[in-house]
Design an enzyme around this catalytic site. Structure first.
Site, PDB file in Angstrom:
ATOM      1  N   GLU A   8       0.798  -1.233   0.000  1.00  0.00           N
ATOM      2  CA  GLU A   8       0.000   0.000   0.000  1.00  0.00           C
ATOM      3  C   GLU A   8       0.831   1.284   0.000  1.00  0.00           C
ATOM      4  O   GLU A   8       0.835   2.060   0.958  1.00  0.00           O
ATOM      5  CB  GLU A   8      -0.960  -0.011   1.189  1.00  0.00           C
ATOM      6  CG  GLU A   8      -1.990  -1.120   1.072  1.00  0.00           C
ATOM      7  CD  GLU A   8      -2.981  -1.174   2.222  1.00  0.00           C
ATOM      8  OE1 GLU A   8      -3.902  -1.990   2.125  1.00  0.00           O
ATOM      9  OE2 GLU A   8      -2.831  -0.409   3.198  1.00  0.00           O
ATOM     10  N   GLU A  46      -4.688  -8.428  -1.000  1.00  0.00           N
ATOM     11  CA  GLU A  46      -5.136  -8.223   0.381  1.00  0.00           C
ATOM     12  C   GLU A  46      -6.512  -7.590   0.439  1.00  0.00           C
ATOM     13  O   GLU A  46      -6.796  -6.622  -0.271  1.00  0.00           O
ATOM     14  CB  GLU A  46      -4.165  -7.336   1.170  1.00  0.00           C
ATOM     15  CG  GLU A  46      -4.545  -7.222   2.651  1.00  0.00           C
ATOM     16  CD  GLU A  46      -3.773  -6.130   3.382  1.00  0.00           C
ATOM     17  OE1 GLU A  46      -2.530  -6.116   3.262  1.00  0.00           O
ATOM     18  OE2 GLU A  46      -4.416  -5.306   4.046  1.00  0.00           O
TER      19      GLU A  46
END
Length: 436
Positions: free
Chosen positions: A186, A275
């Protein structure tokens, strides 16, 4: 996403801006139906139009389904939990993908070995994601209102590639041959770890990722933000060093699941969802029919987005596929309707994805005459669904059912007649059919 769900024992506060993003997740339209009225089980089945399953019309090859293990933050899976996660017998999830953590501190690397090694022994693919480079490679800068934001020093790109390669080598020397490693978890929502811009990520891929001795994953955007991965796809040199385009789906609307530019320029590359938790991290994973939302989410990831892998956040958690007591949750059962039967190497094939409101179908072919159909019925009535199997000699179909009272329950065998069979889809249920 890491450190920002409701778990304790993690680093960093939950920032208001991120809380606002996550709060919208449960409000996204998921086409949930009202619970069935009393006596609904006695209501005649709704008849759905016949759907044709055509193995000659192929889509993506499936890598698998799985989740994250993070010994440093929440403790390792036990030996028994490893078997439940990656075994494929009764009472097991059949996961075939494991994601592990690349610590910035090499002293922690050994903590990843035991579960990863057992997962590989059970046939799983293992990949790894870092949250931060080693401290000496990092500098702070001002990012909006964040005055202590972290980024990789520009003169440390080569050293960071070596750091990732060292982790690959360490795991290999300990019996774990990593399938791939990510550049950064991320990078576009990194208040508590390391920020990257799209240009920085593209530069690293173009100039440094080629030295990494396994497949490379990027960018693992928090919300499948296409503007982060578009520059990679549009840079031939960077794209040449990318093997898997990875994405997270936190709050991503279903309408944003497709990625036309990847279909245009991603030939030879894999597309993974690396994810998510869904629909939230605050509720028990055993709530029903809420857990049925997971079945639709996996369906959408396979059909609308055409991902090849679907990876949950923590494998063992109160909101995850495995409860803290080591037993499969209802959310886990929803995933297992895919993971236990749609195995690595299966290929998604053509079937009507939404033959009537609240019914979602996906189909996959394996070796020989094996065809797997996963049916999600989010409606309040049972559906009688007829399937026609093209060019399939199977005489019968096995099936498994999860609903409010049953979990991966084996059902009576169904006879195939003249290439067709009829499956019953109870109200608010998941059913997996397997030919052979």
């Amino acid at each position: 996403m890491s450190v920002h769900d409701s778990d304790s024992g993690k680093t960093g506060p939950l920032l208001p801006s991120r809380r606002a993003v996550l709060a919208t997740m449960s409000a996204l339209p998921v086409f949930a139906a009202a619970p069935p009225a009393a006596g609904a089980t006695r209501t005649p089945s709704l008849a759905a139009a016949t759907v044709t399953v055509d193995p000659s019309v192929t889509r993506q090859t499936i890598r698998g389904f799985g989740g994250m293990n993070h010994p440093l933050w929440i403790g390792d899976l036990t030996s028994a939990q490893r078997e439940t996660a990656f075994g494929n017998g009764d009472g097991q999830l059949g996961f075939s993908v494991l994601r592990i953590f690349v610590s910035e501190d090499k002293a922690n690397w050994s903590r990843e070995v035991a579960t990863a090694k057992r997962a590989i022994e059970l046939g799983a693919t293992v990949f790894a994601s870092p949250w931060n480079p080693p401290a000496q490679m990092v500098e702070t800068f001002v990012h909006g209102q964040q005055t202590n934001a972290k980024r990789l020093r520009y003169n440390m790109y080569g050293a960071y590639a070596q750091h990732l390669n060292d982790f690959v080598g360490f795991m290999r020397s300990n019996g774990v041959n990593l399938y791939a490693i990510s550049v950064q978890n991320e990078p576009d929502y990194a208040h508590d770890w390391t920020w990257w811009t799209p240009d920085e990520m593209t530069t690293f891929l173009r100039e440094n990722a080629g030295s990494i001795s396994t497949r490379v994953i990027a960018p693992e955007s928090f919300q499948y933000v296409k503007s982060f991965s578009d520059p990679i796809l549009n840079d031939p040199a960077a794209l040449a060093n990318l093997d898997i385009l990875g994405a997270h789906l936190y709050g991503t609307s279903f309408q944003n699941f497709p990625y036309p530019l990847f279909k245009q320029k991603g030939a030879g590359k894999e597309l993974w969802m690396t994810e998510v938790y869904y629909p939230n991290s605050s509720d028990s994973a055993d709530l029903w029919p809420q857990a049925l939302d997971v079945g639709e989410h996996v369906h959408r990831a396979m059909v609308d987005a055409e991902f090849q892998a679907y990876v949950w956040w923590y494998i063992r958690r109160g909101y995850g596929p495995m409860r803290e007591d080591g037993r499969i949750s209802k959310r886990g059962a929803a995933m297992a309707h895919f993971s236990k039967y749609v195995r690595p190497g299966h290929v998604r094939i053509a079937v009507t994805a939404n033959p009537q409101p609240n019914v979602y179908l996906s189909a996959y072919k394996g070796s020989g005459s094996r065809v797997v159909i996963v049916a999600v019925n989010k409606g309040g009535s049972q559906v009688s669904q007829q399937f026609t199997l093209q060019n399939n000699p199977s005489s019968g179909v096995s099936s498994w059912l999860t609903d409010a009272s049953r979990t991966l329950a084996s059902q009576s065998r169904i006879t195939v007649s003249n290439g067709s069979f009829t499956g019953q889809l109870p109200a608010q249920s998941l059913t997996t059919f397997v030919t052979g």
